[in-house]
Design a protein around this motif. Sequence first.
Motif, mmCIF file in Angstrom:
data_model
loop_
_atom_site.group_PDB
_atom_site.id
_atom_site.type_symbol
_atom_site.label_atom_id
_atom_site.label_comp_id
_atom_site.label_asym_id
_atom_site.label_seq_id
_atom_site.Cartn_x
_atom_site.Cartn_y
_atom_site.Cartn_z
ATOM 1 N N LEU A 182 -8.772 2.004 5.419
ATOM 2 C CA LEU A 182 -9.588 3.212 5.474
ATOM 3 C C LEU A 182 -10.330 3.522 4.177
ATOM 4 O O LEU A 182 -11.276 4.308 4.177
ATOM 5 C CB LEU A 182 -8.707 4.409 5.862
ATOM 6 C CG LEU A 182 -7.929 4.254 7.171
ATOM 7 C CD1 LEU A 182 -7.145 5.526 7.471
ATOM 8 C CD2 LEU A 182 -8.861 3.903 8.327
ATOM 9 N N LEU A 183 -9.916 2.917 3.067
ATOM 10 C CA LEU A 183 -10.550 3.238 1.791
ATOM 11 C C LEU A 183 -11.990 2.745 1.694
ATOM 12 O O LEU A 183 -12.873 3.452 1.216
ATOM 13 C CB LEU A 183 -9.731 2.662 0.631
ATOM 14 C CG LEU A 183 -8.614 3.547 0.076
ATOM 15 C CD1 LEU A 183 -9.181 4.826 -0.520
ATOM 16 C CD2 LEU A 183 -7.558 3.857 1.089
ATOM 17 N N ALA A 184 -12.231 1.520 2.138
ATOM 18 C CA ALA A 184 -13.594 0.973 2.047
ATOM 19 C C ALA A 184 -14.594 1.826 2.823
ATOM 20 O O ALA A 184 -15.665 2.168 2.297
ATOM 21 C CB ALA A 184 -13.627 -0.483 2.505
ATOM 22 N N PRO A 185 -14.315 2.208 4.084
ATOM 23 C CA PRO A 185 -15.278 3.070 4.772
ATOM 24 C C PRO A 185 -15.405 4.448 4.148
ATOM 25 O O PRO A 185 -16.517 4.983 4.042
ATOM 26 C CB PRO A 185 -14.747 3.149 6.207
ATOM 27 C CG PRO A 185 -13.417 2.533 6.205
ATOM 28 C CD PRO A 185 -13.294 1.679 4.995
ATOM 29 N N ASP A 235 -5.871 7.370 -6.464
ATOM 30 C CA ASP A 235 -5.659 8.285 -5.339
ATOM 31 C C ASP A 235 -5.767 7.618 -3.962
ATOM 32 O O ASP A 235 -6.457 8.113 -3.069
ATOM 33 C CB ASP A 235 -6.657 9.444 -5.421
ATOM 34 C CG ASP A 235 -6.546 10.202 -6.731
ATOM 35 O OD1 ASP A 235 -5.410 10.481 -7.150
ATOM 36 O OD2 ASP A 235 -7.588 10.501 -7.341
ATOM 37 N N LEU A 236 -5.070 6.506 -3.773
ATOM 38 C CA LEU A 236 -5.142 5.798 -2.500
ATOM 39 C C LEU A 236 -4.663 6.665 -1.341
ATOM 40 O O LEU A 236 -5.312 6.731 -0.290
ATOM 41 C CB LEU A 236 -4.300 4.517 -2.566
ATOM 42 C CG LEU A 236 -4.781 3.420 -3.525
ATOM 43 C CD1 LEU A 236 -3.774 2.274 -3.543
ATOM 44 C CD2 LEU A 236 -6.147 2.909 -3.114
ATOM 45 N N PHE A 240 0.846 -1.189 0.000
ATOM 46 C CA PHE A 240 0.000 0.000 0.000
ATOM 47 C C PHE A 240 0.886 1.245 0.000
ATOM 48 O O PHE A 240 1.784 1.370 0.836
ATOM 49 C CB PHE A 240 -0.918 0.011 1.223
ATOM 50 C CG PHE A 240 -2.024 1.021 1.128
ATOM 51 C CD1 PHE A 240 -3.210 0.691 0.501
ATOM 52 C CD2 PHE A 240 -1.870 2.293 1.638
ATOM 53 C CE1 PHE A 240 -4.235 1.615 0.395
ATOM 54 C CE2 PHE A 240 -2.880 3.228 1.548
ATOM 55 C CZ PHE A 240 -4.081 2.891 0.918
ATOM 56 N N PRO A 241 0.651 2.176 -0.913
ATOM 57 C CA PRO A 241 1.540 3.343 -1.004
ATOM 58 C C PRO A 241 1.502 4.186 0.263
ATOM 59 O O PRO A 241 0.448 4.423 0.844
ATOM 60 C CB PRO A 241 0.973 4.118 -2.207
ATOM 61 C CG PRO A 241 -0.419 3.626 -2.379
ATOM 62 C CD PRO A 241 -0.418 2.206 -1.924
ATOM 63 N N GLY A 242 2.676 4.593 0.698
ATOM 64 C CA GLY A 242 2.781 5.402 1.898
ATOM 65 C C GLY A 242 2.859 4.616 3.188
ATOM 66 O O GLY A 242 3.054 5.191 4.256
ATOM 67 N N ARG A 275 -14.331 8.463 -9.327
ATOM 68 C CA ARG A 275 -13.171 7.878 -10.006
ATOM 69 C C ARG A 275 -13.035 6.393 -9.680
ATOM 70 O O ARG A 275 -12.674 5.584 -10.550
ATOM 71 C CB ARG A 275 -11.895 8.644 -9.634
ATOM 72 C CG ARG A 275 -11.891 10.071 -10.149
ATOM 73 C CD ARG A 275 -10.528 10.732 -10.054
ATOM 74 N NE ARG A 275 -10.059 10.944 -8.701
ATOM 75 C CZ ARG A 275 -10.438 11.945 -7.918
ATOM 76 N NH1 ARG A 275 -11.333 12.825 -8.338
ATOM 77 N NH2 ARG A 275 -9.929 12.085 -6.703
ATOM 78 N N TRP A 276 -13.323 6.027 -8.431
ATOM 79 C CA TRP A 276 -13.271 4.609 -8.062
ATOM 80 C C TRP A 276 -14.350 3.801 -8.788
ATOM 81 O O TRP A 276 -14.096 2.688 -9.246
ATOM 82 C CB TRP A 276 -13.412 4.464 -6.547
ATOM 83 C CG TRP A 276 -12.098 4.356 -5.849
ATOM 84 C CD1 TRP A 276 -11.183 5.351 -5.687
ATOM 85 C CD2 TRP A 276 -11.535 3.184 -5.242
ATOM 86 N NE1 TRP A 276 -10.084 4.889 -4.995
ATOM 87 C CE2 TRP A 276 -10.269 3.564 -4.710
ATOM 88 C CE3 TRP A 276 -11.955 1.885 -5.078
ATOM 89 C CZ2 TRP A 276 -9.445 2.666 -4.040
ATOM 90 C CZ3 TRP A 276 -11.136 0.980 -4.403
ATOM 91 C CH2 TRP A 276 -9.895 1.375 -3.902
#
Length: 468
Positions: free
Chosen positions: A410-413, A303-304, A269-271, A367-368
């Motif tokens: 955190l992306l899913a929520p 944009d993750l 995962f980036p970052g 975008r997603w």
Amino acid sequence: MELWQLDATDLARLIRTGQASAREAVDSVLGRLHKVNPAINAVVRVLEEEARATAETADAARARGHALPPLHGVPVTTKINVDQAGLPTDNGVIPLKDFIAKEDSAVVANLKHAGAIIIGRTNAPAFSMRIFTDNALHGRTLNPLDASVTPGGSSGGAGAATATGIGAIAHGNDIGGSVRIPAYCNGVIGLRTGFARIPSLNPSAAAVGRPIGAVLMAVQGPHTRTIRDARLALEVMARGDRRDWRWNDVPMQGPPPARPIKVALVPEFPGSKTHPAQAAAVRQAGKHLQGAGYVVEEIMPPDLERGVDLWHMICVTDVFGGLWPQMQKMGDPDGIAAMRAWLEVYKPVDLATYVGALSEREGLLFRWMSFMQQWPLVIMPTLADLPPKQVADITVDGQKDVLDSMRPALLAPLLGLPGLAVPVGRHGKLRTGVQIMSMRNREDLCLDAGEIIEAAEGVVKPIDPVRP
């Protein structure tokens, strides 16, 4: 094999066909609870008398030839942060220990309507706001795989109970990973449902409302040991409640996607400092799906890193304006320290920035959804790192490491999407694992992929807690 070892699907079948009784099922699971719960403190309120009385009623209904609901006689658990009539919704907070619910929350009512028998309430951190399940009211829940690391949170009691055979289905909820992270930490299956799939009405909180971040991101979901149980629990928990304006009345099975189904893998995962074992689990999950005919490619969704920033901007600002004063007043020392450290790492923003973050979230969601027209499934780690050591989040440096690891969750929520946590591989005492994400209302695609991974990895079996 003893009844507590069975999944909900098999246990419901045995009860329905008369090969086992609800009373026998409840007795078996309560016996298991009394054997293993002292070592892990997953269930903090045992409902022994009530469960046995409900089981007697269930067996009498079957004897009279009544139509039986899908979970008739199956023992389950609920989390201490949802209303269950006649019991405290204490949320791990000492001043709320006598805050008795007058009626059931929607998800508890749905479990009861399906015939499930609630045998206990599972632990959570104070105000359900950490990935460490520990509070001054009920004490600490231990990970049955390794007591030195967290069982996850905030539904850590649910994950640990499921792993050790204290019920086949454990209710949880998720705003930043609170179903998926305990599933990963305890080596079980956890389904974070998409926005509005399961009614989330909690009557005791309905009058005052919730911050917009919680309205958009917080959902209910099950912990199970089998994918088929996750599918069954989803169908049961998603029964409608018209009092919940968010509840979304849509079919469980969506239209078939274009074949072959394409899967986007994000091993690192980036970052985040992704642990090699977690990256390997993602790639292994991809190999399992590729062998079943999916097209798998390592490719980044949009944009993750910005999505992680938006989650914190919204949630930290919500917490600072509402929950932080309550935590300072009523929370326990570790809960206060952890939240203070979070607010130090991620600062609250002003109104214009907050509104801008909500608007930017909308654009990111667009975008997603465009990306997912081509890539219906996205697989990444649940936590980037291995489960952290207990109480690692009460210092600023420790909290930084925890928040770094949490970034993939955190992306899913943020986007209101479903996410299915599935064990893949092992690392020492622990299971590694992945989360499978798809579009809103497409839990079915996550579960279909999960079944393939489960077939390759093997079905999760209940374990005895490893002694510290």
